[in-house]
Design an enzyme around this catalytic site. Sequence first.
Site, short mmCIF file in Angstrom:
data_model
loop_
_atom_site.label_atom_id
_atom_site.label_comp_id
_atom_site.label_asym_id
_atom_site.label_seq_id
_atom_site.Cartn_x
_atom_site.Cartn_y
_atom_site.Cartn_z
N GLY A 301 48.93 33.69 41.27
CA GLY A 301 47.28 33.33 41.34
C GLY A 301 46.44 34.32 41.26
N SER A 302 45.33 34.39 42.09
CA SER A 302 44.08 35.39 42.23
C SER A 302 44.42 36.59 42.68
CB SER A 302 43.07 34.83 43.01
OG SER A 302 42.50 33.59 42.54
#
Length: 579
Positions: A301-302
């Site tokens: 993810g981020s």
Amino acid sequence: MISFIVRLRSRAHFTIRAKANRGVLLSRPDPRRRIALLIAGFVMLYVGVGARLVQYGLTDTLTAGAINVNQHTVASRPDILDRHGQLLATDINTVSLYAEPRKVIDADEVVEKLATVMPDLDWSETHRRLKSKSAFQWLRRQLTPRQQADILALGIPGIGFRPEKRRFYPGGPTAAHVVGHVNIDNLGLAGMERYIDQQGYADLRAAGLTNDTRMEPVRLSIDLRVQHIVRDVVQNAMTKYEAEAAGAVIVDAETGEVLAMASVPDYDPNQPSRTLADGSIDREYEKGWFNRVSNATFEMGSTFKGFTLAMGLDAGHITLSSVVDASRPIRMGGFTIRDFRGKNRPLTIPEVFQYSSNIGTAAVADRVGIDGHREFLTRLGLLSKMETEMPGVATPTQPRTWKKINSVTISFGHGVATTPLQTAVAAAALINGGNLINPTFLPRSKDAAAEIARAVVKDKTSNDMRFLYRWNGMNGSGRSAQVEGFDVGGKTGTADKVINGRYAKDINFNAFIAGFPMAKPRYVVLTFVDAPKTGENGGRTAASTAAPITKDIIARSAALLGVHPTFGTTDNPLQLVDY
């Protein structure tokens, strides 16, 4: 034939008489000499027996003497210690029960007697082994001393004991995935136990070159005190957030040493498998063998946005004062890329990091280009199998052919799956001055680390990334992990979990990458929560799950790691008041 013998006797008789007539005297044996020889022989026999008895009396008692132990060497494994010398694994002496079926008189009676000592004995299987025509059959491995004594008291013919070694882990599941475990024959199956065998111990044992002599202990890099904290925090988090799994790892940013690593659910290496009431193996319990920190890959993810911005900064395509347009979604290849709670306006690079803008990081990746993007992640070790002592490390996955849409989605952490451990190691390279250092579970000095370190980003890029992580820790999603006095910086990552090749919109894989103290980072902490159903204040994102885990770990372990809290500055010192 009879007549021939008679003639020989007659000749002998006449010969003796003739010699006697000629004056030759035949001497008869002296009875006293015979008696003396017999006495001397018996004296020598008893002296030998007495000497042997004295030897036995001076020799240490064997654990079990029902078998010739010289034919079965009892091999020892080296002790495993933590970095401070605390015991993680050791050998203890035990015995195993065996039978010699050819010497067993009544198999039914033997089974009945053994069942009085071992109520869980499998009657049919034991009876089958006792009735076999073989010379040797195992009946039960690794008995307790009480069981051995009770069976000896039964006095069963054809039953014996063989001395063996059993591996004991004083901490139980505390460091299960680091230390690993052995099988019934004391051979390493996982973790550092398997690593020890891979260094030649298994080959020496197979060649019969091992014995029961204590070997030099193997010291690991982990700190048992910190390991206990990490395991306790992630265990509680998995229960609290009703998650499928959770984990965390602490890496020394300067040496690459792994100080602690925990993945739950886990297991007790003293009992690596369990048997259910119906006699079947508990497969749910064995799922605890799976180490999600190094043996599994996830889309992070981020947390990948830090790598994307570092790539742009290092290539000179952006600076901290650059502005990218994040005012509208990006449409590409039939997909629409938008921000979660987007600002719908141009953003500076610190704002892209703070607000976790997918559009902003996609714009940075586009400036670098597909080839540059793939080369940078390869340089950070995120696309290749990680090199470390831990066996069974998973290999990252990536698209076979990188297209523009792949580069865009990978820029914010979708489309590439890596292990949490190598993600933490790559993040350490961004904040330690730009040096990628392969992780190790063995002690390593700073000088040794400097010899193997590879410069992957410029020193200025590392300075900029320290600023960004610290900025997000103070103003962005990293606030949930902030511990007063320890200057924590970090980045959250909330990714839709991939299930059967598709993204599940309502199931997350949450991660948080942190460094502290950010003025001069010493440690990197990566935490993750797999498929949480709830979180702090009802949220399910990384800011509500993984970040609070990081906060608890740092708050409880920072002092043990030698990091002193800092309150205030020299320009504005904190005034202490004594009440």
